[in-house]
Motif scaffolding. Structure first.
Motif, PDB file in Angstrom:
ATOM      1  N   PHE A   1      55.989  42.202  67.959  1.00  0.00           N
ATOM      2  CA  PHE A   1      56.086  42.494  66.532  1.00  0.00           C
ATOM      3  C   PHE A   1      55.636  43.942  66.327  1.00  0.00           C
ATOM      4  CE2 PHE A   1      54.624  42.108  62.043  1.00  0.00           C
ATOM      5  CZ  PHE A   1      55.785  41.592  61.498  1.00  0.00           C
ATOM      6  N   PRO A   2      56.444  44.773  65.675  1.00  0.00           N
ATOM      7  CA  PRO A   2      56.172  46.226  65.657  1.00  0.00           C
ATOM      8  C   PRO A   2      55.045  46.622  64.708  1.00  0.00           C
ATOM      9  CG  PRO A   2      58.112  45.742  64.350  1.00  0.00           C
ATOM     10  CD  PRO A   2      57.706  44.433  64.982  1.00  0.00           C
ATOM     11  N   ALA A   3      53.833  46.163  65.038  1.00  0.00           N
ATOM     12  CA  ALA A   3      52.678  46.427  64.180  1.00  0.00           C
ATOM     13  C   ALA A   3      51.768  47.513  64.736  1.00  0.00           C
ATOM     14  CB  ALA A   3      51.890  45.136  63.972  1.00  0.00           C
ATOM     15  N   GLY A   4      52.142  48.100  65.878  1.00  0.00           N
ATOM     16  CA  GLY A   4      51.400  49.232  66.410  1.00  0.00           C
ATOM     17  C   GLY A   4      50.264  48.894  67.354  1.00  0.00           C
ATOM     18  N   GLY A   5      50.004  47.610  67.567  1.00  0.00           N
ATOM     19  CA  GLY A   5      48.871  47.226  68.406  1.00  0.00           C
ATOM     20  C   GLY A   5      48.979  47.669  69.851  1.00  0.00           C
ATOM     21  N   HIS A   6      50.209  47.882  70.335  1.00  0.00           N
ATOM     22  CA  HIS A   6      50.397  48.272  71.731  1.00  0.00           C
ATOM     23  C   HIS A   6      49.752  49.622  72.052  1.00  0.00           C
ATOM     24  CE1 HIS A   6      53.579  50.368  69.567  1.00  0.00           C
ATOM     25  NE2 HIS A   6      53.573  51.243  70.537  1.00  0.00           N
ATOM     26  N   ALA A   7      49.495  50.433  71.018  1.00  0.00           N
ATOM     27  CA  ALA A   7      48.926  51.764  71.237  1.00  0.00           C
ATOM     28  C   ALA A   7      47.402  51.753  71.265  1.00  0.00           C
ATOM     29  CB  ALA A   7      49.408  52.715  70.148  1.00  0.00           C
ATOM     30  N   HIS A   8      46.797  50.573  71.133  1.00  0.00           N
ATOM     31  CA  HIS A   8      45.341  50.465  71.054  1.00  0.00           C
ATOM     32  C   HIS A   8      44.829  49.529  72.148  1.00  0.00           C
ATOM     33  CE1 HIS A   8      45.007  52.487  67.059  1.00  0.00           C
ATOM     34  NE2 HIS A   8      46.278  52.119  67.017  1.00  0.00           N
ATOM     35  N   SER A   9      43.696  49.882  72.737  1.00  0.00           N
ATOM     36  CA  SER A   9      43.148  49.089  73.837  1.00  0.00           C
ATOM     37  C   SER A   9      41.989  48.199  73.409  1.00  0.00           C
ATOM     38  CB  SER A   9      42.672  50.008  74.967  1.00  0.00           C
ATOM     39  OG  SER A   9      41.445  50.645  74.624  1.00  0.00           O
ATOM     40  N   GLY A  10      41.565  48.284  72.148  1.00  0.00           N
ATOM     41  CA  GLY A  10      40.440  47.474  71.700  1.00  0.00           C
ATOM     42  C   GLY A  10      39.136  47.821  72.390  1.00  0.00           C
TER      43      GLY A  10
END
Length: 220
Positions: free
Chosen positions: A14-23
């Motif tokens: 889902f294109p919510a941008g989470g892939h760019a963040h590692s937590g």
């Protein structure tokens, strides 16, 4: 409630941008605190029961229709790190774009107008869940899952970790995710003052350090 909508919202594609963040995983890897699958499980479990519980309760409250202004202020108060507050609003802005395309809603429109620079991501997620016909526990489950799936996915890239091991970590954490989602939902039903404020100070500190790195793989 539609189970398919829940799957769409929780889907990592889902294109919510989470892939760019590692937590916080990237900073943990650099410091040597996250080296293998066992470390990843400990890291994710700690994150789940602290910041995960807090953000899941905010999302559940938003799904119940709580005042978004009050919820956004509550999210600010529960996010001591300026870097993480900025990241949460960036993620909220990106999620808003995707959610409005998927589930057009007057509530999403009002939230977008009220926070043109982005509301906190869990507030947007809970509102999106509501627009999709989902309930507070669904929103809490989405947050609980992304709290651990983000670092797990990042660890595969950062460490060259076997993706089968990373997936096994997520499977072992499933009961804990259910527990956190249930606790978050119960708190949301009790009102704003009952929302958890569990924190992870080391994540806050390393987020500030990570934000100053000239070269990094992830935004946070």
């Amino acid at each position: 409630m539609t189970r398919s909508a829940l799957l769409v919202l929780a889907d990592g594609r889902f294109p919510a941008g989470g892939h760019a963040h590692s937590g916080g995983a990237e900073a943990a890897v650099k410091s040597g605190r996250l080296k293998d699958a066992a470390d990843l499980e400990s890291f994710c479990r700690g994150r789940l029961h602290t910041t995960g519980l807090t953000t899941a309760s905010l999302a559940a409250a938003a799904a119940l229709g709580a005042d978004p202004y009050a919820l956004d202020e509550a999210a600010d108060a529960r996010t001591p790190s300026p870097a993480l507050r900025a990241a949460a609003r960036r993620l909220g802005r990106q999620l808003m774009r995707a959610a409005r395309a998927a589930w057009p809603s007057p509530e999403l429109d009002l939230l977008a107008d009220a926070f043109p620079r982005g509301a906190h991501q869990p507030v947007v997620l809970g509102t999106a869940a509501r627009a999709a016909g989902l309930g507070p526990e669904d929103a809490a489950h989405c947050v609980a899952y992304e709290t651990v799936s983000g670092p797990a996915t990042a660890a595969v890239r950062l460490l060259g970790l076997d993706p089968f091991q990373a997936t096994a970590v997520l499977a072992r954490l499933a009961p804990a995710m259910d527990e956190v989602a249930a606790r978050a939902t119960a708190a949301a039903h009790q009102g704003l003052d009952a929302l958890p404020a569990a924190s992870a100070p080391l994540l806050d500190l390393t987020a500030e350090q990570h934000a100053t790195w000239p070269v990094r793989l992830f935004a946070s």
